[in-house]
Design an enzyme around this catalytic site. Structure first.
Site, PDB file in Angstrom:
ATOM      1  N   CYS A   1       2.955  -5.054   6.698  1.00 12.72           N
ATOM      2  CA  CYS A   1       2.594  -4.683   5.331  1.00 12.72           C
ATOM      3  C   CYS A   1       3.795  -4.097   4.606  1.00 12.72           C
ATOM      4  O   CYS A   1       4.774  -3.660   5.222  1.00 12.72           O
ATOM      5  CB  CYS A   1       1.448  -3.679   5.344  1.00 12.72           C
TER       6      CYS A   1
ATOM      7  N   HIS B   1       0.823  -1.210   0.000  1.00 12.87           N
ATOM      8  CA  HIS B   1       0.000   0.000   0.000  1.00 12.87           C
ATOM      9  C   HIS B   1       0.857   1.260   0.000  1.00 12.87           C
ATOM     10  O   HIS B   1       2.078   1.212   0.227  1.00 12.87           O
ATOM     11  CB  HIS B   1      -0.943  -0.004   1.204  1.00 12.87           C
TER      12      HIS B   1
END
Length: 211
Positions: free
Chosen positions: A177, A161
């Protein structure tokens, strides 16, 4: 897991848990931590050269469209035809949150809503206020785009992301992440297909369950 042969990594190495970058003025490798990253970004309004998007030689048996993540070097490679890849700088999981495995892109989103997992809500008071979801926008931790990583039909809770903290690229900073600056995640999102294979390599990291 098949290891990809990597060439043309450019002027950056990572030793143990410490990122280093090459200082052309002193012609030496220097430690690159959060304090120095903030200082560099404040001076230059961008990350060091090695972490900027570029096309590099890359030798692998994986098909074009595959993503290979080198967590130790803080690079994400999008495999291209002809022995090349687009290389992006990334931030990865801090100590205790690194992982490795083979997953796939299950879905994508533009300006996604961020919903912290229960484990994060329990340990982080700042996350707790967004337990029901933080709307997408420039201050959202997921940034401009999110690629959701699945193992089979199951969401792993990990994502590739964007981030509003562009200075953090090249560091071990996340809760597992893979983060990219917003310009780079927009570019990657425009090129990737649902179902694309994602290979995450990180020395000493836990192997994702079920992979």
């Amino acid at each position: 897991m098949a290891m990809a042969a990597v060439v043309g990594l450019g002027p950056l190495v990572a030793l143990a848990a410490q990122t280093q970058i090459f200082d052309p003025q002193t012609r030496t490798w220097v430690d690159y931590d959060a304090r120095k990253a903030r200082q560099y970004y404040a001076r230059n309004k961008q990350v060091p050269d090695a972490f900027r998007r570029q096309v590099v030689p890359f030798r692998t048996a994986e098909q074009p469209g595959t993503i290979i993540i080198d967590g130790n070097q803080h690079f994400l490679y999008l495999i291209q035809p002809g022995g090349q890849a687009i290389r992006y700088g990334i931030g990865v999981g801090r100590e205790g949150f690194g992982w490795a495995g083979i997953v796939r892109i299950g879905r994508t989103a533009e300006w996604p809503t961020w919903t912290p997992p229960p484990e994060m809500v329990a340990r982080d008071p700042n996350a707790a206020k967004w337990a029901n979801g933080m709307p997408g926008g420039p201050d959202n931790p997921l940034g401009a785009r999110a690629l959701y990583l699945y193992e089979g039909d199951n969401d792993t809770i990990y994502r590739i992301h964007g981030t509003p903290e562009s200075w953090s690229i090249g560091l071990d900073v996340s809760s597992g992440c893979i983060r990219m600056n917003n310009d780079d995640i927009i570019d990657l999102h425009s090129r990737i297909k649902i179902g694309a294979k994602v290979i995450v390599l990180m020395q000493g990291a836990a192997l994702y369950k079920g992979v």
